[in-house]
Design an enzyme around this catalytic site. Structure first.
Site, PDB file in Angstrom:
ATOM      1  N   PHE A 153       0.812  -1.221   0.000  1.00 30.79           N
ATOM      2  CA  PHE A 153       0.000   0.000   0.000  1.00 30.79           C
ATOM      3  C   PHE A 153       0.843   1.268   0.000  1.00 30.79           C
ATOM      4  O   PHE A 153       0.373   2.331  -0.388  1.00 30.79           O
ATOM      5  CB  PHE A 153      -0.942   0.018   1.230  1.00 30.79           C
ATOM      6  CG  PHE A 153      -0.248   0.441   2.501  1.00 30.79           C
ATOM      7  CD1 PHE A 153      -0.053   1.787   2.796  1.00 30.79           C
ATOM      8  CD2 PHE A 153       0.250  -0.499   3.401  1.00 30.79           C
ATOM      9  CE1 PHE A 153       0.607   2.181   3.952  1.00 30.79           C
ATOM     10  CE2 PHE A 153       0.908  -0.123   4.551  1.00 30.79           C
ATOM     11  CZ  PHE A 153       1.094   1.226   4.823  1.00 30.79           C
ATOM     12  N   LYS A 212      -1.208  -7.258  -9.412  1.00 29.76           N
ATOM     13  CA  LYS A 212      -2.181  -7.364  -8.321  1.00 29.76           C
ATOM     14  C   LYS A 212      -1.745  -6.313  -7.302  1.00 29.76           C
ATOM     15  O   LYS A 212      -0.908  -6.547  -6.445  1.00 29.76           O
ATOM     16  CB  LYS A 212      -2.133  -8.786  -7.711  1.00 29.76           C
ATOM     17  CG  LYS A 212      -3.376  -9.240  -6.979  1.00 29.76           C
ATOM     18  CD  LYS A 212      -3.813  -8.366  -5.820  1.00 29.76           C
ATOM     19  CE  LYS A 212      -2.960  -8.473  -4.602  1.00 29.76           C
ATOM     20  NZ  LYS A 212      -3.301  -7.458  -3.566  1.00 29.76           N
ATOM     21  N   GLU A 262      -4.850  -3.888  -2.147  1.00 35.46           N
ATOM     22  CA  GLU A 262      -6.295  -3.682  -2.106  1.00 35.46           C
ATOM     23  C   GLU A 262      -6.640  -2.410  -1.312  1.00 35.46           C
ATOM     24  O   GLU A 262      -7.780  -1.971  -1.310  1.00 35.46           O
ATOM     25  CB  GLU A 262      -6.994  -4.910  -1.497  1.00 35.46           C
ATOM     26  CG  GLU A 262      -6.670  -5.211  -0.038  1.00 35.46           C
ATOM     27  CD  GLU A 262      -5.335  -5.946   0.188  1.00 35.46           C
ATOM     28  OE1 GLU A 262      -4.429  -5.846  -0.655  1.00 35.46           O
ATOM     29  OE2 GLU A 262      -5.205  -6.595   1.236  1.00 35.46           O
ATOM     30  N   SER A 316       5.385  -6.988   3.397  1.00 35.74           N
ATOM     31  CA  SER A 316       5.918  -7.283   4.729  1.00 35.74           C
ATOM     32  C   SER A 316       6.712  -8.598   4.733  1.00 35.74           C
ATOM     33  O   SER A 316       6.563  -9.426   3.832  1.00 35.74           O
ATOM     34  CB  SER A 316       4.757  -7.381   5.712  1.00 35.74           C
ATOM     35  OG  SER A 316       3.895  -8.419   5.282  1.00 35.74           O
ATOM     36  N   CYS A 373       9.627   1.828   3.666  1.00 35.48           N
ATOM     37  CA  CYS A 373      10.552   0.728   3.986  1.00 35.48           C
ATOM     38  C   CYS A 373      11.961   1.242   4.202  1.00 35.48           C
ATOM     39  O   CYS A 373      12.820   0.527   4.677  1.00 35.48           O
ATOM     40  CB  CYS A 373      10.546  -0.312   2.877  1.00 35.48           C
ATOM     41  SG  CYS A 373      11.265   0.337   1.370  1.00 35.48           S
ATOM     42  N   GLU A 417       9.419  -4.118  12.972  1.00 38.34           N
ATOM     43  CA  GLU A 417       9.242  -2.953  12.107  1.00 38.34           C
ATOM     44  C   GLU A 417       7.979  -2.248  12.604  1.00 38.34           C
ATOM     45  O   GLU A 417       6.910  -2.861  12.656  1.00 38.34           O
ATOM     46  CB  GLU A 417       9.051  -3.414  10.656  1.00 38.34           C
ATOM     47  CG  GLU A 417       8.826  -2.269   9.693  1.00 38.34           C
ATOM     48  CD  GLU A 417       8.570  -2.732   8.252  1.00 38.34           C
ATOM     49  OE1 GLU A 417       7.811  -3.700   8.059  1.00 38.34           O
ATOM     50  OE2 GLU A 417       9.129  -2.115   7.340  1.00 38.34           O
TER      51      GLU A 417
HETATM   52  P1  NAD Z   1       1.601  -6.658   2.989  1.00 33.77           P
HETATM   53  O1  NAD Z   1       2.657  -7.697   3.045  1.00 33.77           O
HETATM   54  O2  NAD Z   1       0.499  -6.702   3.974  1.00 33.77           O
HETATM   55  O3  NAD Z   1       0.875  -6.671   1.549  1.00 33.77           O
HETATM   56  C1  NAD Z   1       1.625  -6.636   0.361  1.00 33.77           C
HETATM   57  C2  NAD Z   1       0.836  -7.311  -0.756  1.00 33.77           C
HETATM   58  O4  NAD Z   1       0.667  -8.691  -0.441  1.00 33.77           O
HETATM   59  C3  NAD Z   1      -0.560  -6.757  -0.968  1.00 33.77           C
HETATM   60  O5  NAD Z   1      -0.812  -6.697  -2.348  1.00 33.77           O
HETATM   61  C4  NAD Z   1      -1.468  -7.762  -0.282  1.00 33.77           C
HETATM   62  O6  NAD Z   1      -2.734  -7.868  -0.874  1.00 33.77           O
HETATM   63  C5  NAD Z   1      -0.707  -9.060  -0.444  1.00 33.77           C
HETATM   64  N1  NAD Z   1      -0.910  -9.993   0.679  1.00 33.77           N
HETATM   65  C6  NAD Z   1      -1.200  -9.679   1.964  1.00 33.77           C
HETATM   66  N2  NAD Z   1      -1.267 -10.798   2.713  1.00 33.77           N
HETATM   67  C7  NAD Z   1      -0.992 -11.834   1.896  1.00 33.77           C
HETATM   68  C8  NAD Z   1      -0.893 -13.236   2.092  1.00 33.77           C
HETATM   69  N3  NAD Z   1      -1.072 -13.781   3.282  1.00 33.77           N
HETATM   70  N4  NAD Z   1      -0.589 -14.008   1.037  1.00 33.77           N
HETATM   71  C9  NAD Z   1      -0.385 -13.466  -0.185  1.00 33.77           C
HETATM   72  N5  NAD Z   1      -0.473 -12.130  -0.423  1.00 33.77           N
HETATM   73  C10 NAD Z   1      -0.764 -11.317   0.599  1.00 33.77           C
HETATM   74  O7  NAD Z   1       2.370  -5.249   3.028  1.00 33.77           O
HETATM   75  P2  NAD Z   1       1.760  -3.787   3.139  1.00 33.77           P
HETATM   76  O8  NAD Z   1       1.251  -3.572   4.517  1.00 33.77           O
HETATM   77  O9  NAD Z   1       0.875  -3.484   1.993  1.00 33.77           O
HETATM   78  O10 NAD Z   1       3.080  -2.917   2.922  1.00 33.77           O
HETATM   79  C11 NAD Z   1       3.956  -2.553   3.948  1.00 33.77           C
HETATM   80  C12 NAD Z   1       5.144  -3.479   4.028  1.00 33.77           C
HETATM   81  O11 NAD Z   1       5.861  -3.459   2.782  1.00 33.77           O
HETATM   82  C13 NAD Z   1       6.165  -3.054   5.070  1.00 33.77           C
HETATM   83  O12 NAD Z   1       6.642  -4.179   5.746  1.00 33.77           O
HETATM   84  C14 NAD Z   1       7.279  -2.407   4.251  1.00 33.77           C
HETATM   85  O13 NAD Z   1       8.552  -2.418   4.856  1.00 33.77           O
HETATM   86  C15 NAD Z   1       7.251  -3.269   3.038  1.00 33.77           C
HETATM   87  N6  NAD Z   1       7.867  -2.590   1.920  1.00 33.77           N
HETATM   88  C16 NAD Z   1       9.101  -3.013   1.538  1.00 33.77           C
HETATM   89  C17 NAD Z   1       9.747  -2.357   0.502  1.00 33.77           C
HETATM   90  C18 NAD Z   1      11.113  -2.790   0.067  1.00 33.77           C
HETATM   91  O14 NAD Z   1      11.527  -2.382  -0.991  1.00 33.77           O
HETATM   92  N7  NAD Z   1      11.813  -3.603   0.814  1.00 33.77           N
HETATM   93  C19 NAD Z   1       9.126  -1.279  -0.140  1.00 33.77           C
HETATM   94  C20 NAD Z   1       7.850  -0.881   0.283  1.00 33.77           C
HETATM   95  C21 NAD Z   1       7.227  -1.551   1.313  1.00 33.77           C
END
Ligand code: NAD
Length: 500
Positions: A150, A174, A177, A227, A282, A382
């Site tokens: 997000f 994808k 959401e 994450s 991040c 985090e």
């Molecule tokens: P998230 O892991 O909750 O969601 C990321 C994506 O995965 C979304 O599209 C979501 O729909 C999908 N998803 C969620 N749960 C899932 C599951 N159980 N199985 C399969 N797909 C699933 O992350 P978020 O809250 O949207 O974003 C924040 C996180 O992203 C933080 O931890 C941040 O550090 C990380 N991030 C990392 C970088 C990097 O480059 N390392 C960059 C931006 C964000």
């Protein structure tokens, strides 16, 4: 009634047939601005099938033409820059400046993608044996998929599909959401730039839809950002299904402050890097390690942080926006409570923060701890909120040891006037992105975004030359031609050496 977010399948904007819709909230007001579908199994299947079919013709489009489309796309993104930033600010709550930055960092990747002809050059060695030459070709993989978080709904989708498409692949996106409107607008503008519409498909959903993509036999490569627990799941499942996977994950980024650093620069940088975007980056700095006499600057850091006021994106004086949702706010407030319980000293408490006129926003005020210890939850986890922890180290060596013992390796920085200290730090630190007097060292797209350790699973990183390697196969050709076969009358004056 709020708007229903469409999907792009087979080049058409379609309304999902699903019965499961999730609200997309404006995090500053709590108002529902849209509803996002959890795509049906059939819809995901159709998107992949359409991308697979599109690959057969798209891969034959000359790379120069694909690159020119990226130039047109870049121009369109620039033209619609502020409009995109407004859509993005509405659904993320980011300040307008920050939202514009999110779009701009994505545009830079599109500019990089327009260099595809040089990025996709192979290699050639003449006469690897008598009369034999070898060369390599770079060819696309097929259908690739991207799953995005997000927190950068413009930049991160743009890390992925422009590079994948310009290399000749087709793509199923994808997006998160929680903020699907920005990536949908990015896709519309791409179609407007002139790609065949079915080279990029956009489907919405959560775990179920992602798992379908991870297991789909027609998907060759998966790019993920999100994450740590989800990244681990993506990497395990994707590779188990024999796909190429890059999974960018969470972080815990430290800034080391040496006593010879420029104090005002340190304070300005620390404040912006910890609380900017409400800490939902991040590469945010969540721990500052004060070395020796730099510990005397704590009151100044506190005073500067206390000045920060979160607010609505239309308020130009807002330093940052709300957290993305109510659960994120509750989680951050819970971690702050845990920090207190575990013995850290709370210097600024951002819990129960209110912004006038926005009682339903997910606000957290700037929060500062000192005396943070490695065993504490606020150090281990985090936080992803506007929370900075201060730690103390006696020497640069101690600071380096601390960081190298932390499991994450996304970003880090050192503030110092000493070239020798900076060089020792950049050489010994086990983190993929290092800033020297720069708090958030996100590389520009001609380099790659190179997280290490628990912050990244895979080997080829995002954008730069590594993205081209990730989204392509290399084919190596070894060739020999026999002079005897040269038709009569075609022997040149110097072509008399026999191969026999
Ligand atoms: P998230 O892991 O909750 O969601 C990321 C994506 O995965 C979304 O599209 C979501 O729909 C999908 N998803 C969620 N749960 C899932 C599951 N159980 N199985 C399969 N797909 C699933 O992350 P978020 O809250 O949207 O974003 C924040 C996180 O992203 C933080 O931890 C941040 O550090 C990380 N991030 C990392 C970088 C990097 O480059 N390392 C960059 C931006 C964000």
């Amino acid at each position: 009634m709020s708007k229903k977010v469409k999907q792009f399948i087979g080049g058409q904007a379609i309304e999902s047939q699903t019965s499961e819709w999730l609200p997309v909230d404006n995090p500053a007001t709590g108002e529902v601005i849209a509803e996002v579908p959890m795509a049906t199994q059939d819809e995901v299947e159709q998107a992949v099938a359409s991308a697979k079919k599109a690959f057969e013709t798209w891969k034959e489009v000359p790379v120069t033409k694909r690159a020119r489309i990226m130039l047109d796309y870049q121009a369109l993104l620039k033209k619609h820059h502020d409009e995109l930033a407004e859509i993005l600010a509405e659904e993320t709550g980011k300040t307008f400046e920050d939202a514009k930055g999110d779009v701009w960092r994505g545009i830079e990747v599109v500019e990089h993608a327009a260099n595809a002809p040089s990025l996709m050059m192979g290699e050639f060695v003449e006469n690897v044996a008598n009369g034999i030459d070898s060369y390599s070709l770079i060819q696309p993989l097929g259908v690739c998929a991207g799953i995005t978080p997000f927190n950068f709904p413009a930049m991160i989708p743009l890390w992925m599909f422009p590079m994948a498409l310009v290399c000749g692949n087709t793509f199923v996106l994808k997006p998160s959401e929680q903020d699907p409107n920005t990536p949908m607008r990015l896709a519309e503008l791409l179609y407007e730039a002139g790609v065949p519409r079915d080279v990029l498909q956009v489907v919405h959903g959560g775990k179920q839809q992602v798992d379908q993509l991870l297991q789909h036999p027609d998907i060759k490569a998966i790019s993920f950002v999100g994450s740590v627990p989800v990244a681990e799941h993506i990497y395990r499942t994707g590779t188990q299904h024999l796909k190429r996977v890059q999974a960018f994950a969470g972080a815990k980024n430290h800034m080391v402050v040496m006593p010879d650093a420029n104090k005002q620069q340190v304070i300005n940088s620390i404040v912006g890097a910890s609380c900017g975007a409400a800490g939902q980056r991040c590469m945010a700095i969540s721990i500052a390690v004060l070395v020796g006499e730099a510990n005397e600057w704590i009151d100044d850091i506190k005073d500067a942080m206390a000045q920060l006021k979160p607010g609505h994106w239309k308020d130009p004086s807002a330093a940052y926006g709300p957290l993305i949702n109510k659960q994120a706010k509750a989680r951050v407030e819970g971690l702050i409570a845990k920090g207190v319980e575990e013995g850290a000293e709370l210097l600024l408490d951002g819990r129960n923060y209110q912004v006038d006129g926005f009682p339903d926003g997910n606000w957290v005020g700037p929060t500062l701890f000192k005396g943070v210890q490695p065993h504490m939850s606020i150090y281990q986890e985090e936080i992803f909120g506007p929370v900075l922890g201060l730690m103390s180290a006696e020497s640069l060596e101690d600071a380096i040891d601390l960081i190298n013992n932390n499991p994450y390796g996304n970003g880090t920085s050192i503030f110092t006037d000493s070239g020798a200290a900076a060089r020792k730090f950049q050489h010994e630190i086990q983190v993929g992105q290092v800033g020297i007097n720069i708090p958030i060292p996100v590389p520009l797209p001609f380099f790659s975004f190179t997280g290490w350790r628990k912050s990244f699973y895979g080997d080829q990183h995002a954008y730069g030359k590594q993205a081209v390697r990730f989204y392509t196969e290399t084919k190596t050709v070894t060739e020999r031609w026999f002079e005897d076969d040269i038709p009569d009358g075609h022997h040149g004056p110097n072509m008399t050496i026999s191969m026999k």
